[in-house]
Design an enzyme around this catalytic site. Structure first.
Site, PDB file in Angstrom:
ATOM      1  N   GLY A  70      33.313  22.171  88.717  1.00 36.77           N
ATOM      2  CA  GLY A  70      33.023  22.745  90.030  1.00 36.77           C
ATOM      3  C   GLY A  70      33.622  24.133  90.209  1.00 36.77           C
ATOM      4  N   SER A  71      34.850  24.324  89.725  1.00 36.19           N
ATOM      5  CA  SER A  71      35.510  25.617  89.900  1.00 36.19           C
ATOM      6  C   SER A  71      34.724  26.712  89.193  1.00 36.19           C
ATOM      7  CB  SER A  71      36.939  25.579  89.334  1.00 36.19           C
ATOM      8  OG  SER A  71      37.700  24.610  90.000  1.00 36.19           O
ATOM      9  N   ASN A 151      36.852  19.248 101.380  1.00 37.49           N
ATOM     10  CA  ASN A 151      37.481  18.262 100.504  1.00 37.49           C
ATOM     11  C   ASN A 151      38.741  17.635 101.097  1.00 37.49           C
ATOM     12  OD1 ASN A 151      38.015  21.162  99.856  1.00 37.49           O
ATOM     13  ND2 ASN A 151      39.712  20.279  98.702  1.00 37.49           N
ATOM     14  N   GLN A 179      31.843  18.139  97.112  1.00 43.45           N
ATOM     15  CA  GLN A 179      32.138  16.871  97.801  1.00 43.45           C
ATOM     16  C   GLN A 179      30.891  16.273  98.462  1.00 43.45           C
ATOM     17  OE1 GLN A 179      35.035  15.178  97.897  1.00 43.45           O
ATOM     18  NE2 GLN A 179      36.333  16.700  96.915  1.00 43.45           N
ATOM     19  N   HIS A 201      32.876  14.847  88.128  1.00 40.68           N
ATOM     20  CA  HIS A 201      33.966  13.868  88.328  1.00 40.68           C
ATOM     21  C   HIS A 201      34.188  13.502  89.792  1.00 40.68           C
ATOM     22  CE1 HIS A 201      37.545  16.460  89.561  1.00 40.68           C
ATOM     23  NE2 HIS A 201      36.644  17.380  89.248  1.00 40.68           N
ATOM     24  N   THR A 237      28.845  26.027  73.061  1.00 32.06           N
ATOM     25  CA  THR A 237      28.108  24.815  72.700  1.00 32.06           C
ATOM     26  C   THR A 237      28.171  23.820  73.853  1.00 32.06           C
ATOM     27  OG1 THR A 237      28.665  25.192  70.408  1.00 32.06           O
ATOM     28  CG2 THR A 237      27.971  22.954  70.986  1.00 32.06           C
ATOM     29  N   CYS A 324      45.520  20.706  94.777  1.00 39.56           N
ATOM     30  CA  CYS A 324      46.076  22.000  94.381  1.00 39.56           C
ATOM     31  C   CYS A 324      47.320  22.341  95.182  1.00 39.56           C
ATOM     32  CB  CYS A 324      45.042  23.099  94.568  1.00 39.56           C
ATOM     33  SG  CYS A 324      43.432  22.601  93.999  1.00 39.56           S
TER      34      CYS A 324
HETATM   35  C1  LIG Z   1      37.109  19.289  93.294  1.00 43.25           C
HETATM   36  C2  LIG Z   1      36.525  20.443  93.995  1.00 43.25           C
HETATM   37  C3  LIG Z   1      36.271  21.658  93.341  1.00 43.25           C
HETATM   38  C4  LIG Z   1      36.674  21.901  91.917  1.00 43.25           C
HETATM   39  O1  LIG Z   1      35.931  21.156  90.995  1.00 43.25           O
HETATM   40  P1  LIG Z   1      36.511  20.975  89.519  1.00 43.25           P
HETATM   41  O2  LIG Z   1      35.439  20.233  88.791  1.00 43.25           O
HETATM   42  O3  LIG Z   1      37.758  20.189  89.644  1.00 43.25           O
HETATM   43  O4  LIG Z   1      36.740  22.332  88.947  1.00 43.25           O
HETATM   44  C5  LIG Z   1      35.670  22.665  94.051  1.00 43.25           C
HETATM   45  N1  LIG Z   1      35.332  22.506  95.342  1.00 43.25           N
HETATM   46  C6  LIG Z   1      35.555  21.368  96.000  1.00 43.25           C
HETATM   47  C7  LIG Z   1      35.135  21.233  97.413  1.00 43.25           C
HETATM   48  C8  LIG Z   1      36.170  20.298  95.352  1.00 43.25           C
HETATM   49  O5  LIG Z   1      36.402  19.172  96.015  1.00 43.25           O
END
Ligand SMILES: *Cc1c(COP(=O)(O)O)cnc(C)c1O
Length: 395
Positions: A70-71, A151, A179, A201, A237, A324
């Site tokens: 996500g990041s 989140n 989320q 995840h 890859t 975080c």
């Molecule tokens: C968990 C989360 C992320 C980051 O996702 P990762 O897969 O851990 O890098 C970004 N934005 C929100 C709202 C999240 O809950």
């Protein structure tokens, strides 16, 4: 009994996703860029996964780019919007004060490069409105980025209305939907979204894999330079097992969404009723405009960190908010963005769960939290002052 109530941090891997992934760790190990048969089997799996993910959000498969989570998707979306804007002389970005750090820190970086960032305040109910966004848009606005579901507190933002405003004003719109995807219906076309981030995840897929949706015609810049993978927009890859697992988990989450939402919402309501019995407690964020399984409370006079440790000792995994910020004593930037005073923002508790939660699990939480809160208050000098009337109660 150990109750896991920290799904907003991460979820368990779905057995069905694990099963779907297994062959791609062993028998089907080809590189999807290779022309030989093993490579082509990997490429076919990649294509199927891309179609599955696209279908889940009503996108075309060519609009889905797999990322390392996500990041990364957030970084790529925002840097792309900024680069496109800069080419047209537009260097203003609109976002909100309660975004994930993947968004906020990318915006900080752009600020140092000469972009102007407007971070909208969030209303006390944990929602920003389309009017707030409309007022902030200027002639030189390159990008609007507003998260779909927060989140830490679980509130849902009016993404469709914000998308309509952006489309009308001709401004690119990104949403961090990490989320939201797999938890609430997401249709990128109906919502007028140009870019959208997701992470496997957070919906029972594997860690370290995510996707960025970018509407056809939206040019992306690379965060990872390399080969021609992901239409040349993300070198490296492909993580075929991860991508296959993500698709399987998402398909399962979408198929079960209606049934699961009803069940999880009922558990959530029971939990809210139970925990609001605690004196001087509050639910953070709108009671209705929220995802089924994320709630966040403040309890006056206590420290969130001690609460978490004592709950863990009683077999409950919870969070004080963002993973975080755990370990730092600063109150959550999300709760401060809602306008909560520091004293209250310190004593927060996030509980996040889905259909794997049982009624017994919720009952265990409803029994344990009040006991732990009372115990901590007995030892708290702050609570003592509140009770003796030396400082006024804020909740
Ligand atoms: C968990 C989360 C992320 C980051 O996702 P990762 O897969 O851990 O890098 C970004 N934005 C929100 C709202 C999240 O809950």
């Amino acid at each position: 009994m150990y109750v896991y109530a920290d799904n907003a941090a991460t979820t368990s891997l779905s057995p069905r996703a694990l099963e779907a992934m297994m062959p791609y760790f062993s028998e089907v190990y080809g590189n999807a860029s290779s022309l030989h048969t093993p490579g082509q089997r990997a490429a076919e799996a990649l294509q199927r996964a891309r179609e599955t993910v696209a279908k889940a959000i009503n996108a075309d498969f060519k609009e889905v780019y797999f990322t390392g989570g996500g990041s990364e998707a957030d970084n790529q979306a925002i840097l792309s919007g900024a680069a496109l804007g800069a080419r047209k002389g537009k260097k203003h970005i609109v976002s909100t004060a309660f975004e994930h750090h993947a968004v906020l820190h990318t915006l900080d970086k752009l600020k140092k490069q000469g972009f102007e960032i407007t971070l909208l305040d969030v209303h006390e109910n944990g929602v920003v409105t389309a009017q707030d966004v409309a007022r902030a848009i200027r002639e030189d606005t390159a990008l609007v980025t507003v998260m779909f579901v927060n989140n830490e507190i679980g509130t849902i933002q009016p993404i469709g209305e914000i998308g309509a405003v952006c489309r009308e004003r001709g401004v690119l719109f990104h949403t961090d939907a990490v989320q939201a995807v797999g938890h609430v219906p997401v249709d990128v076309k109906a919502l007028n979204v140009d870019m959208l981030s997701m992470a496997a995840h957070k919906f029972h897929g594997p860690k370290g894999v995510g996707a960025l949706y970018a509407r056809k015609g939206v040019p992306l810049v690379n965060v990872i330079e390399g080969g021609q993978q992901e239409r040349g927009k993300r070198g490296g890859t492909e993580n075929i097992p991860g991508i296959v697992g993500m698709a399987a988990a998402l398909e399962e989450a979408v198929a079960n969404m209606d049934r699961d939402s009803a069940y999880v919402t009922a558990l959530r309501e029971k939990l809210i009723e139970g925990l609001l019995q605690i004196p001087h407690s509050r639910l953070n964020g709108d009671r209705e405009k929220r995802v089924p399984g994320t709630v966040n409370f403040c309890f006056e006079g206590i420290e969130g960190e001690s609460l978490l440790l004592l709950l863990d000792a009683r077999g409950i995994a919870a969070s004080s908010g963002s993973a975080c910020t755990s370990g730092s004593l600063d109150p959550s930037h999300v709760l401060l963005a809602l306008g909560l005073p520091h004293e209250i923002a310190h004593g927060s508790l996030r509980l996040s769960f889905d259909a794997q939660m049982t009624e017994q699990g919720i009952d265990h939480i409803i029994r344990s939290v009040p006991e732990v809160v009372s115990y901590l208050r007995e030892m708290s000098p702050v609570w003592d002052e509140l009770e003796r009337g030396q400082t006024p109660h804020l909740i």
